[in-house]
Design an enzyme around this catalytic site. Structure first.
Site: not given
Length: 315
Positions: A192, A89
């Site tokens: 996300h 991430s």
């Protein structure tokens, strides 16, 4: 040959920069990055409470800053660079610096822009995330789809993080997939996923105004675990990652195919170290958490720690 992995949000702890800031060079870097990002990183990394550093706008630049302090200290102890780098991430920004793609100050600044934009995106519809452990993957994905939820992170076989509205996450907890357990995560929203579209647009503008260089090392993408070499391609993937799933499972598969002698897990190292060891116990993972671990990590690499078979093609 070895690898470097950098963690994402959720691994932060209070006081995480304290040990690093005792070094004058590290303290100077943190002052520079604080100015570039508009965040008081020294405060966040030493005196801030767990609640304060859990705020998305604080967590992301703080994690990138700590990873960069560790990788800078480690690089000074090694004669050769890492063969392959990957970040989970927001950790992709840390990995991009190690690969020579981004300047450290730019990476921390982009992390701050990303964190603030994602925090603002969470202020609308209440959203959340939950870890789904166990069960058949196809059945889990079908179950999530039926509830209107998205798979936000694939952390390996039997480890998927679901994201969506808080209402739907509550329904998932009440009615988990067959053979799986569900635990809600203490996060601000559905990262996300398309819920972060406004954040993607803000981050895209910031990334477009930032210089991206061609990587000097193998840089793996969260999109699919592939090696990316084009500066524009890296920029595009980092932007799209805001609204698309993190395929850490595929990044780990790529790490395994390159057969590194060892993988250095940058701080905070516990989460990614555990995930990688469970998935590939044959890879020697060196957890780097404090400045005291630098010499140990360098010695392990210099001694040729880990597997010795040559790298396999197909990364």
């Amino acid at each position: 040959m070895f690898g470097i992995i950098a963690p994402g949000q959720g691994s932060q702890t209070p006081g995480m920069l304290a040990g690093w800031l005792r070094d004058p060079e590290c303290a100077a870097s943190v002052r520079q990055w604080s100015e570039a990002s508009g965040c008081d990183l020294a405060h966040l990394g030493t005196k801030a409470s767990s609640a304060e550093i859990a705020r998305t706008e604080n967590t992301q630049p703080l994690l990138v800053a700590q990873g960069l302090l560790a990788h800078g200290a480690l690089a000074g102890k090694l004669t050769d660079g890492a063969a392959v780098v990957a970040g989970h991430s927001v950790g992709e920004l840390t990995a991009a610096v190690y690969a020579g793609v981004l300047d450290p100050a730019d990476a921390v600044r982009l992390a701050a822009v990303r964190g603030r934009a994602m925090a603002e995106a969470c202020a609308g519809t209440p959203t959340s995330m939950a870890a789904v452990v166990g069960g058949d993957e196809a059945e889990v994905l079908a179950h999530l789809s039926g509830l209107g939820l998205s798979p936000a992170t694939y952390n390996g076989p039997g480890q998927i993080v679901a994201a969506g509205t808080s209402l739907r996450i509550g329904q998932l907890i009440a009615h988990p997939p067959r053979g799986a357990t569900v635990k809600e995560l203490q996060v601000a929203g559905a990262f996300h996923t398309p819920h972060m579209e406004s954040a993607r647009q803000v981050f895209a503008d910031a990334a477009a105004a930032t210089h991206f260089a061609r990587p000097r090392l193998l840089l793996l993408s969260n999109a699919d675990g592939a090696v990316v070499t084009s500066p524009d391609g890296i920029r595009h993937r980092l932007v799209e990652q805001v609204v698309r799933p993190v395929r850490w499972d595929l990044c780990m598969d790529a790490l395994d195919r390159t057969a590194p002698g060892a993988v250095i897990s940058l701080p905070p190292a516990r989460t990614l170290t555990g995930i990688l060891k469970r998935r590939y116990p044959g890879i020697d993972v060196v957890a780097l958490n404090t400045p005291r671990d630098i010499a140990k990590a360098a010695a392990r690499l210099d001694a040729g720690a880990g597997r010795t078979e040559p790298a396999r093609a197909g990364v």
